[in-house]
Design an enzyme around this catalytic site. Sequence first.
Site, PDB file in Angstrom:
ATOM      1  N   ASP A 292       2.722 -50.413  60.032  1.00  0.00           N
ATOM      2  CA  ASP A 292       3.213 -51.027  59.029  1.00  0.00           C
ATOM      3  C   ASP A 292       2.763 -52.392  58.576  1.00  0.00           C
ATOM      4  O   ASP A 292       2.709 -53.457  59.428  1.00  0.00           O
ATOM      5  CB  ASP A 292       4.740 -51.034  58.876  1.00  0.00           C
ATOM      6  CG  ASP A 292       5.552 -51.549  57.946  1.00  0.00           C
ATOM      7  OD1 ASP A 292       4.980 -50.917  56.541  1.00  0.00           O
ATOM      8  OD2 ASP A 292       6.250 -52.497  57.828  1.00  0.00           O
ATOM      9  N   GLU A 334      -1.698 -48.767  57.432  1.00  0.00           N
ATOM     10  CA  GLU A 334      -1.036 -49.277  56.159  1.00  0.00           C
ATOM     11  C   GLU A 334      -1.392 -50.508  55.516  1.00  0.00           C
ATOM     12  O   GLU A 334      -0.899 -51.437  55.703  1.00  0.00           O
ATOM     13  CB  GLU A 334       0.613 -49.058  56.190  1.00  0.00           C
ATOM     14  CG  GLU A 334       1.289 -49.016  54.882  1.00  0.00           C
ATOM     15  CD  GLU A 334       1.893 -50.078  54.284  1.00  0.00           C
ATOM     16  OE1 GLU A 334       2.120 -50.078  53.261  1.00  0.00           O
ATOM     17  OE2 GLU A 334       2.276 -51.156  55.118  1.00  0.00           O
TER      18      GLU A 334
HETATM   19  C1  OTU Z   1       5.536 -51.734  53.635  1.00  0.00           C
HETATM   20  O1  OTU Z   1       4.860 -52.073  52.372  1.00  0.00           O
HETATM   21  C2  OTU Z   1       6.589 -50.880  53.568  1.00  0.00           C
HETATM   22  O2  OTU Z   1       5.762 -49.452  53.356  1.00  0.00           O
HETATM   23  C3  OTU Z   1       7.697 -51.156  52.696  1.00  0.00           C
HETATM   24  O3  OTU Z   1       8.571 -49.874  52.600  1.00  0.00           O
HETATM   25  C4  OTU Z   1       8.376 -52.149  53.339  1.00  0.00           C
HETATM   26  O4  OTU Z   1       9.222 -52.808  52.499  1.00  0.00           O
HETATM   27  C5  OTU Z   1       7.357 -53.346  53.880  1.00  0.00           C
HETATM   28  O5  OTU Z   1       6.043 -53.047  54.255  1.00  0.00           O
HETATM   29  C6  OTU Z   1       7.919 -54.284  54.675  1.00  0.00           C
HETATM   30  O6  OTU Z   1       8.238 -53.647  56.307  1.00  0.00           O
HETATM   31  O7  OTU Z   1       4.379 -54.606  50.130  1.00  0.00           O
HETATM   32  O8  OTU Z   1       5.573 -52.925  48.510  1.00  0.00           O
HETATM   33  O9  OTU Z   1      -0.499 -54.100  52.345  1.00  0.00           O
HETATM   34  O10 OTU Z   1       1.780 -53.348  50.755  1.00  0.00           O
HETATM   35  O11 OTU Z   1       3.146 -53.129  53.967  1.00  0.00           O
HETATM   36  C7  OTU Z   1       5.451 -52.719  49.823  1.00  0.00           C
HETATM   37  C8  OTU Z   1       0.868 -53.869  52.880  1.00  0.00           C
HETATM   38  C9  OTU Z   1       4.585 -53.501  50.712  1.00  0.00           C
HETATM   39  C10 OTU Z   1       1.680 -53.938  51.864  1.00  0.00           C
HETATM   40  C11 OTU Z   1       2.890 -53.170  52.575  1.00  0.00           C
HETATM   41  C12 OTU Z   1       4.271 -53.130  52.099  1.00  0.00           C
END
Ligand code: OTU
Length: 646
Positions: A292, A334
């Site tokens: 993540d 991700e």
């Molecule tokens: C991720 O997303 C998760 O998918 C989210 O659900 C979380 O809220 C977040 O991390 C924190 O744990 O900005 O709008 O480039 O885009 O990590 C979602 C990566 C997010 C980010 C992504 C993030």
Amino acid sequence: MISKDAQWLAEQAEISLQRLTPRILPILAQDEDAARFMERLTRYFPDFFASFIQLYGDHYDVFYHLEQTLIVIAQTYVQRSAELRLLDQRREDQPLWFQSEQMMGAVGYVDLFAGDLAGVQQSIPYFQELGLTYLHLMPLFRSPEKNNDGGYAVSSFREVNPKLGTTGQLAELTSELRQHGISLVLDFVFNHTSDEHEWAQKALSGDREYQAYYRMFDDRTLPDQYEPHLREIFPEQAPGSFTHRPEISKWVWTTFYPFQWDLNYANPALFRAMLGEMLFLANQGVEILRLDAVPFIWKRLGTNCENLPEAHILIRAYNALMRIAAPALLFKSEAIVHPRDVRSYIGSDECQISYNPIMMVSIWEALATRETDFMRHTLNKQFTLPVDAAWINYLRSHDDIGWGFADEDAAELGINGFDHRYFLNLFYTGRFPGSFAAGVPFNYNPRTQDMRISGTLASLAGLEKALAVADPTLIDAAVRRILMVHSLILSAGGIPLIYLGDEIGTINDYRYVDEPTKAADSRWVHRPKADAAKYAQRLDEKTIEGRIYQNIRRLIMVRKTLPALANGDTRFVNAGNRRVLGFIRHDQILVLANFSEHPQSLDKRVLRQEWSPVDRVTDILTGKLFTPEDEFRLEPYQFFWLKRET
Ligand code: OTU
């Protein structure tokens, strides 16, 4: 970051391994597979060592940290079950197993889809009905009662949220899924923990060792120097990237919500602590870890603290350690960032698989414009991956959609990126005249004018609005749109990933605004609880749910019979009509898809330039044969999977 020449690193790796081996042999003494472990250690230690030295070589006690790290992997290996060791062996024998045309993924929330882990176990027959081989369960570990970012604020990486089940049940589930041919995927939320995590609690009580696990500052001096370079991820609900904690009178780095504390990977003790958590999950039988928020894991003053070279080195270090202690485990990246950066994490020595936000965004872009030129241009530049990797091709996730195409790619076609994003935001929030979409803004930033889009696939694709006016023509168009976009992720190679609920056309659920801890986060609009009555209708093709579901399921089953749809070569071609996307798989199947609500005909002369056998082809999906005399015509949102006939 330390840079050393390769020769020196190789020599030092060899010397270090010789010196460290006596420290780990006693741990492995009783293990019947010790020789295999040592074999892998010899093979992958140099890779690990090179990365580790680059990250931590300037620590006076780096050798101690190396030793402790090897002790962690030896200790976890000893605990790895016979079943998982067998899996390790299978995966080593067939390392590209995840590229098969048999692969089929889905993602969902344990509570919202099935109630709890027992419910997930009971859903296995459904997963089999859908042909799944890959199941991503959204974060299921202990997290704060109220503010938990849908589980992405993790309070323990080892304790399942008691509302969902137990850690024992999780291990049972991974094994049971595996027996049914399904690999379990879990998040490794490793950029941050919740402020209720034991480490954070110790830090809050003044323990300096644990304060050093996070990025903390006594005053605003450094935060003020970092902040101007940083992107605000949740500008509406969580502006800024630092949070003041009066208990310890310190500023804590919080990229996301204030209760999500960023971990400090510059500290080798934290590196090791997180290695332990990662291996714990691997030993529960988790087969793929979704890393993540990977772009954010390393910070350096004067940069935007995203996608730094050290982030890559860190993943490579972890990857090498997994090859030694839990070789079956894969990493999924991700990184929802600029296409160049998305791609930079992908490869067998970093993340073997990755979300494909480039294709996802392109599909929505082309649905709005009914033009496929930009999509074809972008994907021809950004789609090809190293041969030992694979995309996860998806249409919707639990998150918002951000228009993450490259402005350079847009400019090459004379498109202004800023204006185009503005248009797409208007379109998908239904404020552009004639828009079919019912999306909700997410994190509008008045300073940059940026925003992202929430909404379920069906709502963004027009089903919600069509149902509201009960217009059969509009409903039909929306259903066709939904099926067409699924046909793309099912034929473009990689692993197709369905967001559970989309396969029956679930529309937005606006009730989240009544829940105080969710109201400000519009992503909850597309995270509704599974509706059992609607799922029951999936079997009846006269219902909308059934029409969507049965057709998607048929596509999945056909995909599984076509090795030409397995990973690898995809070439996006000019179909001679900009409303129609065309791509060729392994030179064997030509996929055509009409992005318009009007019928389109194609010029065979253009197509012939791209793919010579176009005169005599059969659509695999309908069995229809096209001879040289036939006109090439696609109905609204129709798609073909064409194979040549001789
Ligand atoms: C991720 O997303 C998760 O998918 C989210 O659900 C979380 O809220 C977040 O991390 C924190 O744990 O900005 O709008 O480039 O885009 O990590 C979602 C990566 C997010 C980010 C992504 C993030």
